[in-house]
Write a protein that holds these residues in place. Structure first.
Motif, PDB file in Angstrom:
ATOM      1  N   UNK A 422      11.028 -33.195  42.535  1.00  0.00           N
ATOM      2  CA  UNK A 422      10.537 -34.078  41.747  1.00  0.00           C
ATOM      3  C   UNK A 422       9.201 -33.713  40.797  1.00  0.00           C
ATOM      4  N   UNK A 423       9.122 -32.306  41.927  1.00  0.00           N
ATOM      5  CA  UNK A 423       8.287 -30.999  41.072  1.00  0.00           C
ATOM      6  C   UNK A 423       8.453 -30.429  39.234  1.00  0.00           C
ATOM      7  N   UNK A 424       9.972 -30.840  39.203  1.00  0.00           N
ATOM      8  CA  UNK A 424      10.054 -30.259  38.699  1.00  0.00           C
ATOM      9  C   UNK A 424       9.548 -31.376  36.601  1.00  0.00           C
ATOM     10  N   UNK A 425       9.214 -33.050  37.369  1.00  0.00           N
ATOM     11  CA  UNK A 425       9.117 -33.024  36.160  1.00  0.00           C
ATOM     12  C   UNK A 425       7.657 -33.352  35.871  1.00  0.00           C
ATOM     13  N   UNK A 426       6.423 -33.065  36.610  1.00  0.00           N
ATOM     14  CA  UNK A 426       5.722 -32.210  36.193  1.00  0.00           C
ATOM     15  C   UNK A 426       4.774 -31.786  35.138  1.00  0.00           C
ATOM     16  N   UNK A 427       4.236 -32.243  34.247  1.00  0.00           N
ATOM     17  CA  UNK A 427       4.073 -31.612  33.509  1.00  0.00           C
ATOM     18  C   UNK A 427       2.756 -30.228  33.292  1.00  0.00           C
ATOM     19  N   UNK A 428       1.751 -31.218  34.648  1.00  0.00           N
ATOM     20  CA  UNK A 428       0.698 -30.185  34.940  1.00  0.00           C
ATOM     21  C   UNK A 428       0.282 -30.586  36.268  1.00  0.00           C
ATOM     22  N   UNK A 429       1.446 -29.411  36.504  1.00  0.00           N
ATOM     23  CA  UNK A 429       1.581 -28.966  38.384  1.00  0.00           C
ATOM     24  C   UNK A 429       0.798 -28.423  39.470  1.00  0.00           C
ATOM     25  N   UNK A 430      -0.555 -29.870  38.611  1.00  0.00           N
ATOM     26  CA  UNK A 430      -2.135 -28.462  39.846  1.00  0.00           C
ATOM     27  C   UNK A 430      -1.654 -29.084  41.136  1.00  0.00           C
ATOM     28  N   UNK A 431      -2.479 -28.505  42.162  1.00  0.00           N
ATOM     29  CA  UNK A 431      -2.885 -28.953  43.768  1.00  0.00           C
ATOM     30  C   UNK A 431      -3.113 -29.844  44.077  1.00  0.00           C
ATOM     31  N   UNK A 432      -3.979 -31.109  43.004  1.00  0.00           N
ATOM     32  CA  UNK A 432      -3.837 -32.745  43.668  1.00  0.00           C
ATOM     33  C   UNK A 432      -2.538 -33.396  43.142  1.00  0.00           C
ATOM     34  N   UNK A 433      -2.102 -33.028  41.068  1.00  0.00           N
ATOM     35  CA  UNK A 433      -0.463 -33.590  41.644  1.00  0.00           C
ATOM     36  C   UNK A 433       0.147 -33.412  41.948  1.00  0.00           C
ATOM     37  N   UNK A 434       0.205 -32.960  42.839  1.00  0.00           N
ATOM     38  CA  UNK A 434       1.015 -31.916  43.846  1.00  0.00           C
ATOM     39  C   UNK A 434       1.378 -33.067  44.996  1.00  0.00           C
ATOM     40  N   UNK A 435       0.200 -32.857  45.307  1.00  0.00           N
ATOM     41  CA  UNK A 435      -0.329 -33.548  46.517  1.00  0.00           C
ATOM     42  C   UNK A 435       0.288 -34.429  46.090  1.00  0.00           C
ATOM     43  N   UNK A 436      -0.474 -35.425  45.536  1.00  0.00           N
ATOM     44  CA  UNK A 436      -0.047 -36.949  44.978  1.00  0.00           C
ATOM     45  C   UNK A 436       1.531 -37.300  44.914  1.00  0.00           C
ATOM     46  N   UNK A 437       1.666 -36.680  44.271  1.00  0.00           N
ATOM     47  CA  UNK A 437       3.937 -36.516  44.330  1.00  0.00           C
ATOM     48  C   UNK A 437       3.876 -36.542  45.770  1.00  0.00           C
ATOM     49  N   UNK A 438       3.696 -35.425  46.231  1.00  0.00           N
ATOM     50  CA  UNK A 438       4.409 -35.161  47.970  1.00  0.00           C
ATOM     51  C   UNK A 438       4.069 -36.501  48.936  1.00  0.00           C
ATOM     52  N   UNK A 462       3.514 -35.858  58.075  1.00  0.00           N
ATOM     53  CA  UNK A 462       2.342 -35.595  58.130  1.00  0.00           C
ATOM     54  C   UNK A 462       2.108 -34.739  57.725  1.00  0.00           C
ATOM     55  N   UNK A 463       2.910 -33.438  58.518  1.00  0.00           N
ATOM     56  CA  UNK A 463       2.844 -32.209  58.737  1.00  0.00           C
ATOM     57  C   UNK A 463       3.722 -31.415  58.047  1.00  0.00           C
ATOM     58  N   UNK A 464       4.732 -32.316  57.261  1.00  0.00           N
ATOM     59  CA  UNK A 464       5.876 -31.337  56.389  1.00  0.00           C
ATOM     60  C   UNK A 464       5.301 -32.213  55.313  1.00  0.00           C
ATOM     61  N   UNK A 465       4.504 -32.986  54.862  1.00  0.00           N
ATOM     62  CA  UNK A 465       3.550 -33.407  54.001  1.00  0.00           C
ATOM     63  C   UNK A 465       3.458 -32.021  53.105  1.00  0.00           C
ATOM     64  N   UNK A 466       2.119 -31.831  54.448  1.00  0.00           N
ATOM     65  CA  UNK A 466       1.542 -30.169  53.988  1.00  0.00           C
ATOM     66  C   UNK A 466       1.965 -29.003  53.451  1.00  0.00           C
ATOM     67  N   UNK A 467       3.301 -29.530  54.456  1.00  0.00           N
ATOM     68  CA  UNK A 467       3.225 -27.353  54.138  1.00  0.00           C
ATOM     69  C   UNK A 467       4.348 -27.350  53.003  1.00  0.00           C
ATOM     70  N   UNK A 469       3.348 -29.001  50.418  1.00  0.00           N
ATOM     71  CA  UNK A 469       2.305 -29.197  49.268  1.00  0.00           C
ATOM     72  C   UNK A 469       2.315 -27.491  49.152  1.00  0.00           C
ATOM     73  N   UNK A 470       2.175 -26.868  50.579  1.00  0.00           N
ATOM     74  CA  UNK A 470       1.639 -25.724  50.266  1.00  0.00           C
ATOM     75  C   UNK A 470       2.762 -24.763  49.287  1.00  0.00           C
ATOM     76  N   UNK A 471       3.922 -24.711  49.761  1.00  0.00           N
ATOM     77  CA  UNK A 471       4.978 -24.336  48.744  1.00  0.00           C
ATOM     78  C   UNK A 471       4.954 -24.162  48.066  1.00  0.00           C
TER      79      UNK A 471
END
Length: 491
Positions: A422-438, A462-467, A469-471
């Motif tokens: 899914x991350x490959x489909x983001x036109x603007x992979x900002x931190x906020x957009x990545x967070x929402x997507x994950x 929640x821990x998985x999601x945060x990791x 997003x960080x990566x």
């Protein structure tokens, strides 16, 4: 091993059932061989009793005790076995349901005690008994916790066997603890040889110390030291020799084996790299996400990494039908019906399992391949079918066959796979957009009941999601735009 036994006895027993059905049909009685439709479960208590009786018989054969002594020995050993089972049940619950792991532990304990009795009969010094074999094998094949309990049992029996000697008990137990400590850090098969060096060192130190404490005669010190050194050599040799066979026979996968499978020179990974390069790169990214997340929730990071490497090997069968491998402008799916496209996409799981078995991958890795989509919906082609006017389309046709993830590692790979794609489909992979997507993807998997068969709490998710997003934030970080050099100024 359980499956092997079932295969051996299945045919003759099934014939007995069929004969029984025919002869009792007139009475309206029907018997079906349901035993073969599910796994055999052997309670740990039964295995413990079997081990207890086997070891008790060994000691009774070697020790010349009066009736009262035998009775006292029965009670003492029963207490040891009882509390060992209770401790393992409380601290290592997953071991209790692992039939093959319990049988393996029992086999190793009985083998070492029988070997000790045999060496005593032939007059071989006790310092030579390679009890560290038990701790090395059980640590590598099961866990250090179970190895610690097994080492205690073996050491107690060894001390009793050799004239109730406390020094023999300590010699064995300390050597086993050292073996467990270093076995837990083994990265390849050569490291087992290094464990032998540490066992030699601790054995020599122990024998030297006790020679002063018990004031041994000078003529027995050197032979005892040499025998204790031989103990370390024999332990390493036997552990190295038995390990591959026990891995195969008891369907166990060690960290050594996983590291071997992670080598990119493995035939399947080489095929994936050259025949489906896009899928190979995707697998690397999924492995990075999965391994990082596993470290935070007490899952196996190495298994997550290896499982992620192999999770999409089924795409080798038709790489051009998956977008990451498509170089042409038009997709191969343009001329196909949605149902056919869905079938091709779904089939990569079945093909992956087939290839994994063909190339001899371990069951634990095959499980990740088989479960990494669970019963998820092939959403894109399902929606495409609905849009084309197929109102009678059933979701089941567009769902993966499963099963759903049953281990933390399979669940993490499933989530990492979906998030990376899914991350490959983001036109603007900002931190906020990545967070929402994950969080959206993990929430959708949760709502779709894909995580119902695995022990993951909301806190774990929640821990998985945060990791994740960080990566991903590190991968898609923005870069400074370097100014171009003004050529006119350099004239």
């Amino acid at each position: 091993m359980i499956n092997f036994i079932k295969k051996v006895i299945k045919k003759p027993v099934k014939k007995i059932f069929e004969w029984t059905e025919k002869t009792s049909a007139a009475a309206g009685y029907k018997l079906t061989p349901k035993i073969f439709k599910k796994d055999i479960y052997i309670p740990i208590e039964i295995i413990a009793v079997f081990i207890y009786i086997s070891l008790l018989m060994t000691l009774s054969f070697d020790l010349d005790l009066p009736l009262s002594g035998v009775f006292g020995l029965i009670i003492f050993l029963a207490i040891i076995m009882f509390f060992s089972v209770i401790y393992i049940k409380r601290t290592h619950k997953e071991f209790i349901s692992d039939d093959e792991g319990v049988m393996l532990t029992g086999f190793v304990i009985i083998f070492i005690v029988f070997l000790s009795g045999a060496l005593k009969i032939y007059g071989i010094p006790v310092w030579t008994v390679p009890t560290s074999v038990a701790s090395i094998l059980i640590t590598l094949l099961i866990s250090p916790v179970v190895a610690g309990v097994a080492s205690l049992i073996v050491s107690i029996f060894l001390g009793i066997l050799f004239d109730f000697s406390i020094s023999i008990f300590l010699f064995s137990f300390i050597g086993n603890l050292v073996s467990i400590y270093f076995s837990a850090r083994v990265k390849n098969r050569h490291d087992i040889v290094k464990i032998g060096y540490y066992v030699i060192l601790i054995n020599i130190i122990f024998v030297g110390a006790f020679s002063f404490i018990e004031d041994w005669e000078s003529d027995i010190i050197l032979p005892s030291v040499l025998w204790s050194a031989a103990n370390g050599i024999f332990s390493a040799m036997l552990a190295s020799a038995f390990l591959p066979y026990l891995e195969k026979f008891f369907s166990k996968t060690t960290s050594i084996r996983l590291l071997e499978l992670s080598d990119f020179n493995q035939p399947l990974l080489k095929r994936l790299k050259f025949e489906a390069p896009g899928s190979f790169h995707h697998a690397l990214m999924v492995a990075s996400l999965a391994e990082t997340a596993a470290e935070d929730i007490d899952a196996n990071p190495l298994l997550c990494r290896v499982g992620a490497y192999y999770h999409d090997i089924g795409k080798i069968a038709a790489p051009e039908y998956f977008i990451e491998n498509q170089s042409a402008v038009l997709s191969k799916h343009e001329d196909l019906k949605s149902q056919m496209s869905s079938f091709i996409v779904i089939s990569h799981v079945k093909e992956g399992v087939r290839l994994a078995r063909e190339y001899g991958l371990d069951k634990i890795v095959i499980d990740v391949i088989q479960q990494h989509h669970g019963t998820s919906l092939v959403h894109y082609f399902y929606m495409k079918a609905i849009e084309s006017g197929m109102n009678d389309t059933e979701k089941s046709v567009y769902r993966y066959p499963g099963p759903r993830p049953k281990t933390k590692e399979s669940a993490i790979v499933m989530l990492a796979d979906s998030v990376e794609a899914a991350s490959r489909t983001l036109e603007e992979p900002s931190y906020t957009h990545l967070q929402e997507m994950v969080y959206k993807i993990i929430n959708n998997k949760f709502i779709d009941d894909q995580l119902t068969e695995v022990e993951l709490t909301l806190a774990d998710l929640d821990k998985i999601a945060k990791k994740f997003i960080s990566v991903l934030a590190g991968i898609f970080h923005s870069r400074v735009e370097y100014p171009e050099e003004n050529k006119e100024e350099n004239k």
